[in-house]
Motif scaffolding. Structure first.
Motif, PDB file in Angstrom:
ATOM      1  N   PRO A  10     -13.751  -1.862   0.307  1.00  0.00           N
ATOM      2  CA  PRO A  10     -12.665  -1.710   1.573  1.00  0.00           C
ATOM      3  C   PRO A  10     -13.911  -1.516   2.614  1.00  0.00           C
ATOM      4  O   PRO A  10     -13.329  -1.307   3.778  1.00  0.00           O
ATOM      5  CB  PRO A  10     -11.884  -1.091   0.816  1.00  0.00           C
TER       6      PRO A  10
ATOM      7  N   ILE B 297      -4.206  -0.970   7.823  1.00  0.00           N
ATOM      8  CA  ILE B 297      -5.843  -0.243   7.814  1.00  0.00           C
ATOM      9  C   ILE B 297      -5.929   1.045   7.252  1.00  0.00           C
ATOM     10  O   ILE B 297      -4.950   1.753   7.800  1.00  0.00           O
ATOM     11  CB  ILE B 297      -6.719  -0.583   8.554  1.00  0.00           C
ATOM     12  N   ILE B 298      -6.175   1.659   6.768  1.00  0.00           N
ATOM     13  CA  ILE B 298      -6.174   3.282   6.565  1.00  0.00           C
ATOM     14  C   ILE B 298      -7.433   3.903   7.072  1.00  0.00           C
ATOM     15  O   ILE B 298      -9.032   3.368   7.067  1.00  0.00           O
ATOM     16  CB  ILE B 298      -7.009   3.967   4.982  1.00  0.00           C
TER      17      ILE B 298
ATOM     18  N   THR C 179      -8.667  -1.553  -0.871  1.00  0.00           N
ATOM     19  CA  THR C 179      -8.505  -0.759  -1.313  1.00  0.00           C
ATOM     20  C   THR C 179      -7.813   0.737  -1.680  1.00  0.00           C
ATOM     21  O   THR C 179      -8.466   1.694  -2.400  1.00  0.00           O
ATOM     22  CB  THR C 179      -7.718   0.063  -0.216  1.00  0.00           C
TER      23      THR C 179
ATOM     24  N   LEU D  38       1.272  -0.920   0.053  1.00  0.00           N
ATOM     25  CA  LEU D  38      -0.335   0.393   0.465  1.00  0.00           C
ATOM     26  C   LEU D  38       0.849   1.305   0.563  1.00  0.00           C
ATOM     27  O   LEU D  38       0.779   1.980  -0.431  1.00  0.00           O
ATOM     28  CB  LEU D  38      -0.313  -0.434   1.128  1.00  0.00           C
TER      29      LEU D  38
ATOM     30  N   LEU E  74     -10.650   2.188   6.033  1.00  0.00           N
ATOM     31  CA  LEU E  74     -10.375   1.222   4.508  1.00  0.00           C
ATOM     32  C   LEU E  74      -9.922   0.211   4.462  1.00  0.00           C
ATOM     33  O   LEU E  74      -8.972  -0.011   5.562  1.00  0.00           O
ATOM     34  CB  LEU E  74      -9.934   1.557   3.261  1.00  0.00           C
ATOM     35  N   SER E  75      -9.774  -0.966   5.110  1.00  0.00           N
ATOM     36  CA  SER E  75      -9.180  -2.551   4.881  1.00  0.00           C
ATOM     37  C   SER E  75      -9.612  -3.219   4.071  1.00  0.00           C
ATOM     38  O   SER E  75     -10.159  -3.631   3.350  1.00  0.00           O
ATOM     39  CB  SER E  75      -9.849  -2.727   6.046  1.00  0.00           C
ATOM     40  N   ASP E  76      -8.131  -4.091   3.688  1.00  0.00           N
ATOM     41  CA  ASP E  76      -7.353  -4.763   2.540  1.00  0.00           C
ATOM     42  C   ASP E  76      -7.078  -4.295   1.073  1.00  0.00           C
ATOM     43  O   ASP E  76      -7.995  -3.746   0.583  1.00  0.00           O
ATOM     44  CB  ASP E  76      -9.129  -5.879   1.745  1.00  0.00           C
ATOM     45  N   SER E  77      -6.093  -4.055   0.769  1.00  0.00           N
ATOM     46  CA  SER E  77      -5.002  -3.480   0.148  1.00  0.00           C
ATOM     47  C   SER E  77      -5.504  -3.742  -1.225  1.00  0.00           C
ATOM     48  O   SER E  77      -5.391  -2.557  -1.820  1.00  0.00           O
ATOM     49  CB  SER E  77      -4.424  -4.318  -0.035  1.00  0.00           C
TER      50      SER E  77
ATOM     51  N   ARG F 197      -9.532   7.635   8.164  1.00  0.00           N
ATOM     52  CA  ARG F 197      -9.430   8.793   7.007  1.00  0.00           C
ATOM     53  C   ARG F 197     -10.031   9.753   7.503  1.00  0.00           C
ATOM     54  O   ARG F 197     -10.425   9.939   8.592  1.00  0.00           O
ATOM     55  CB  ARG F 197     -10.155   9.287   5.113  1.00  0.00           C
TER      56      ARG F 197
ATOM     57  N   ALA G 208     -12.514  -1.531  11.323  1.00  0.00           N
ATOM     58  CA  ALA G 208     -12.917  -2.345  10.576  1.00  0.00           C
ATOM     59  C   ALA G 208     -12.904  -3.919  10.434  1.00  0.00           C
ATOM     60  O   ALA G 208     -12.387  -4.684   9.726  1.00  0.00           O
ATOM     61  CB  ALA G 208     -11.090  -1.483  10.541  1.00  0.00           C
TER      62      ALA G 208
ATOM     63  N   MET H 262      -9.485   3.115  -4.426  1.00  0.00           N
ATOM     64  CA  MET H 262      -8.437   5.349  -4.203  1.00  0.00           C
ATOM     65  C   MET H 262      -8.370   5.360  -6.126  1.00  0.00           C
ATOM     66  O   MET H 262      -8.870   6.950  -6.086  1.00  0.00           O
ATOM     67  CB  MET H 262      -7.374   4.658  -4.005  1.00  0.00           C
TER      68      MET H 262
END
Ligand SMILES: N[C@@H](CCC(=O)N[C@@H](CS)C(=O)NCC(=O)O)C(=O)O
Length: 360
Positions: free
Chosen positions: A352, A50-51, A65, A16, A59-62, A53, A43, A69
């Motif tokens: 995500p 995990i992002i 995600t 990520l 947001l979870s799972d690359s 914002r 999450a 984006m």
């Protein structure tokens, strides 16, 4: 500014970060393991990355995600440095390479890290501090806990034995060999700028193979072009020009696609078969090596399900082109649904934003 809940030596956090750096997205990194209840609530599973914002969303799972984006960048009119090829066939193959990097190379990357003493000692130290600083126990006890857990889960618990170890190690060399076939003709796997195939391969190649003592020595001394590619992707924002991805899959991708058929797709087939039979462990033979006592994972059934959905969304012409690129035994797993892939995870396709599940 977004917050990445991550770990400095983590496979998927590195993947990520490679994406965020290329896109020029600023982020701060924080350690999730001291805040497990909060992360679980928001999450679903405590895994990285995990992002979080600024609007409070997680947001979870690359894989989903990055997909989200990219879509948001397009919607906001920012279409430079796109990582999904616009040609649907190239896009599908790029996603397949990402899935191979995410799910097949994992065992080998973990085994190099935890089976070799120098790697194990160094990484135990780093992870003890990043994972367990909040635990009230002396550091030597926490070190012991971390080492024991990782060995049990990711070596012994993932089918790495004296019998399979040579094949697990070779998995890394094969990955570099098939990448090189592509990189001899262009700076990135599928073009003059990075695609999701490069970003996916950064998972194993960045934080594991190019940093851990044993594989990084092999890479640096015997495969310097791969060392150079890792640095190139990491620095791509500064050096790659306008998005330039191929509009066809080059012939030099054939060794990569054959390797994926012989390894990753065999694992997907046997895991999905065992999952629908309600088993918790399964066996498989990959390139003549027999693996026993592997954990069945719901998450990987979901990965296969998503790949099949991507394939089903292609036009008939594009489906035929993908099939022509994948003439190898076992590739029909993608378009022939005889082996069921019904994971039950994220059925509403909210990822995500869906609550994540651990791979194992
Ligand atoms: N599918 C997830 C996988 C994330 C994942 O498994 N991350 C690892 C670290 S690289 C993790 O957090 N493992 C949890 C654990 O070992 O308990 C993704 O792509 O983000």
């Amino acid at each position: 500014m977004i917050k990445v809940w991550g770990i400095s030596v983590s496979y998927y956090t590195g993947k990520l970060e490679a994406y965020l750096r290329y896109k020029g997205v600023p982020y701060v990194m924080d350690n999730p393991f001291a805040c497990q209840d909060h992360i679980k609530e928001k999450a679903g599973a405590v895994q990285v990355p995990i992002i979080e914002r600024e609007d409070g969303s997680f947001l979870s799972d690359s894989t989903p995600t990055i997909q989200l984006m990219e879509q948001e960048f397009v919607e906001s009119g920012e279409t430079d440095r796109m990582v999904f090829p616009t040609d649907p066939v190239v896009r599908f193959i790029a996603l397949l390479i990402e899935d191979y990097a995410d799910e097949w190379l994992w065992r080998s990357a973990m085994s190099y890290r935890w089976s070799n003493e120098n790697d194990r000692e160094l990484l135990t130290s780093i992870l003890t501090d990043e994972l367990t600083n909040h635990v009230k126990a002396p550091r030597f006890i926490r070190r012991r806990m971390v080492k024991k857990r990782q060995l049990a889960r990711y070596v012994a618990g993932d089918g790495v034995t004296e019998t399979t170890r040579a094949h697990v190690d070779e998995t890394f060399l094969n990955a570099m060999r098939v990448m090189l076939s592509m990189l001899e003709n262009r700076p990135y796997l599928l073009g003059d700028t990075p695609s999701i195939a490069d970003i996916g391969m950064m998972g194993p190649m960045l934080r594991h193979y190019s940093q851990d003592p044993t594989p990084s020595t092999i890479m640096r001394n015997e495969w310097p072009a791969i060392t150079e590619w890792v640095a190139r992707v990491w620095n791509a924002r500064a050096t790659a020009g306008e998005t330039s991805l191929l509009d066809h899959v080059p012939d030099d991708a054939a060794p990569m696609l054959r390797e994926i058929a012989q390894t990753h797709l065999v694992q997907h087939r046997e895991n999905a078969r065992a999952f629908s039979a309600g088993q918790s462990r399964f066996e498989m033979t990959v390139q003549g090596c027999h693996y026993k006592n592997l954990p069945v994972t719901q998450y990987r059934v979901y990965c296969l399900e998503r790949l099949r959905e991507e394939f089903d969304d292609l036009s008939d012409e594009h489906k035929a082109k993908v099939q022509a690129l994948l003439p190898y035994e076992g590739c029909d797993l993608i378009w022939d649904h005889t082996v069921q892939a019904k994971s039950g995870h994220d059925v509403e396709r909210k990822a995500p934003f869906a609550h994540g599940i651990n791979v194992v």
